[in-house]
Design an enzyme around this catalytic site. Structure first.
Site, PDB file in Angstrom:
ATOM      1  N   ASP A   1       0.832  -0.937   0.018  1.00  0.00           N
ATOM      2  CA  ASP A   1       0.110   0.111   0.133  1.00  0.00           C
ATOM      3  C   ASP A   1       0.769   1.154   0.005  1.00  0.00           C
ATOM      4  O   ASP A   1       2.147   1.225   0.624  1.00  0.00           O
ATOM      5  CB  ASP A   1      -0.859  -0.106   1.199  1.00  0.00           C
ATOM      6  CG  ASP A   1      -2.128   0.842   1.132  1.00  0.00           C
ATOM      7  OD1 ASP A   1      -2.393   1.306   0.044  1.00  0.00           O
ATOM      8  OD2 ASP A   1      -2.559   1.244   2.333  1.00  0.00           O
TER       9      ASP A   1
ATOM     10  N   ASN B   1       1.353   3.326  -2.933  1.00  0.00           N
ATOM     11  CA  ASN B   1       2.205   3.593  -4.172  1.00  0.00           C
ATOM     12  C   ASN B   1       1.450   5.014  -4.685  1.00  0.00           C
ATOM     13  O   ASN B   1       2.393   5.770  -5.310  1.00  0.00           O
ATOM     14  CB  ASN B   1       1.742   2.607  -5.421  1.00  0.00           C
ATOM     15  CG  ASN B   1       2.353   1.342  -5.083  1.00  0.00           C
ATOM     16  OD1 ASN B   1       3.096   1.149  -4.177  1.00  0.00           O
ATOM     17  ND2 ASN B   1       1.890   0.386  -5.601  1.00  0.00           N
TER      18      ASN B   1
ATOM     19  N   ASN C   1     -10.704  -3.078  -6.195  1.00  0.00           N
ATOM     20  CA  ASN C   1      -9.898  -2.322  -6.984  1.00  0.00           C
ATOM     21  C   ASN C   1     -10.308  -1.871  -8.356  1.00  0.00           C
ATOM     22  O   ASN C   1     -10.076  -0.754  -9.215  1.00  0.00           O
ATOM     23  CB  ASN C   1      -8.282  -2.764  -7.346  1.00  0.00           C
ATOM     24  CG  ASN C   1      -7.523  -2.702  -6.140  1.00  0.00           C
ATOM     25  OD1 ASN C   1      -6.407  -3.230  -5.885  1.00  0.00           O
ATOM     26  ND2 ASN C   1      -7.664  -1.570  -5.117  1.00  0.00           N
TER      27      ASN C   1
ATOM     28  N   SER D   1      -8.279  -4.966   4.935  1.00  0.00           N
ATOM     29  CA  SER D   1      -8.691  -4.630   3.723  1.00  0.00           C
ATOM     30  C   SER D   1      -9.200  -5.889   2.829  1.00  0.00           C
ATOM     31  O   SER D   1      -8.630  -6.174   1.702  1.00  0.00           O
ATOM     32  CB  SER D   1      -7.723  -3.992   2.688  1.00  0.00           C
ATOM     33  OG  SER D   1      -7.754  -2.692   3.353  1.00  0.00           O
TER      34      SER D   1
END
Ligand code: FPP
EC number: 2.5.1.-
Length: 268
Positions: free
Chosen positions: A37, A39, A85, A213
């Site tokens: 996580d 980026n 996503n 998550s």
């Protein structure tokens, strides 16, 4: 006579020459799961498009694999694209699909030479067929490697994985192949993406966020959680080793109880 153990290339050293910490073998996690996580934030901080952060994350992933091999982790899961996503902009989704494909193409020979077996965890539904093809080719190329299994979690969601397992088990029960009474926690495990995946020992999330998550929900039920502040592109094997050192200090009880040692000086 037993067959000779396979010989694999050693991963390249960390640029600083850092070596893994000396920890007792039983304290090394067998299965580490990483949420890569940060980026987007890494890129934003530099005035770059979010995609530049993903690009910078490729080297971080390779370095973490190298460090996992050096310290003796045998299973590593990388959360590359979640079932949630798809909510990102079409441009970013398109980029991530193409990027996953090219990372696999670029890195598979190196990973293969290091003795890494690549296994895809995730749903086929919606995933680009060219990505599935690339994942399957990487699986095929590396299938006989035994040094480490790298689970590429692409289009994975913990809840989706459980729901898919339930669907299959219901279909099998309807067809008379499974009796509902025979379903147990351990038999249900066999209906998940990879029945051979060991439970997650260390769950590592980067970027300071403290959530799981929807990553490997079933498999990480008893994982030790370690959260680190580094954004994923700034992560390397030294960060992984620090997290493993923290893990090695934890007292894993799996719901059991351990009495606090009695203080003989305290009287009764
Ligand atoms: C999360 O950061 C990261 C991703 C969604 C993708 C990460 C993937 C890789 C680094 C490599 C993928 C490789 C393969 C082979 C599949 P974010 O965008 O959520 O960061 P933010 O929270 O700062 O926005």
């Amino acid at each position: 006579m037993s067959p000779a153990a396979p010989v694999y290339d050693e991963p390249y050293d960390h640029p600083s020459g850092a070596r893994p910490p000396q920890l007792p073998r039983p304290t090394i996690p067998r299965h580490v799961a990483v949420v890569m996580d940060g980026n987007g934030r890494w890129a934003n901080q530099r005035g770059l498009p979010r995609t530049a952060g993903h690009e910078a994350g490729e080297a971080a992933l390779l370095d973490v694999v190298a460090g996992a091999l050096q310290i003796g982790v045998t299973h590593l899961s990388a959360y590359a694209f979640s079932t949630e996503n798809w909510k990102r902009s079409p441009e970013e989704v398109r980029f991530l699909m193409g990027f996953s494909r090219s990372v696999l193409r670029r890195q598979r020979d190196t990973l293969n030479a290091w003795g890494v077996r690549i296994v895809w965890i995730g749903r086929e539904q919606r995933l680009w067929s060219s990505v599935i093809k690339e994942l399957k080719e990487a699986e095929e190329l590396t299938r006989s490697n035994t040094r480490m299994t790298l689970y590429m979690c692409v289009n994975h969601g913990g809840r989706a994985e459980i729901v898919d397992g339930v669907r299959e088990i219901v279909a099998a029960a309807r067809a008379g192949r499974v009796s509902p009474r025979s379903i147990t926690e351990s038999s249900f495990r066999g209906w998940l993406n990879d029945p051979d995946m060991p439970d997650v020992d260390l769950f590592l999330r980067t970027s300071g966020e403290q959530r799981t998550s929807n990553f490997l929900l079933w498999e990480a039920a008893y994982a030790e959680l370690v959260f680190v502040p580094e954004l994923w592109p700034d992560v390397d094997r030294v960060v992984l080793w620090r997290a493993i050192t923290e893990y090695a200090r934890r007292d894993r009880r799996y719901g059991g109880a351990v009495d606090a040692p009695q203080d003989p000086a305290a009287g009764s």
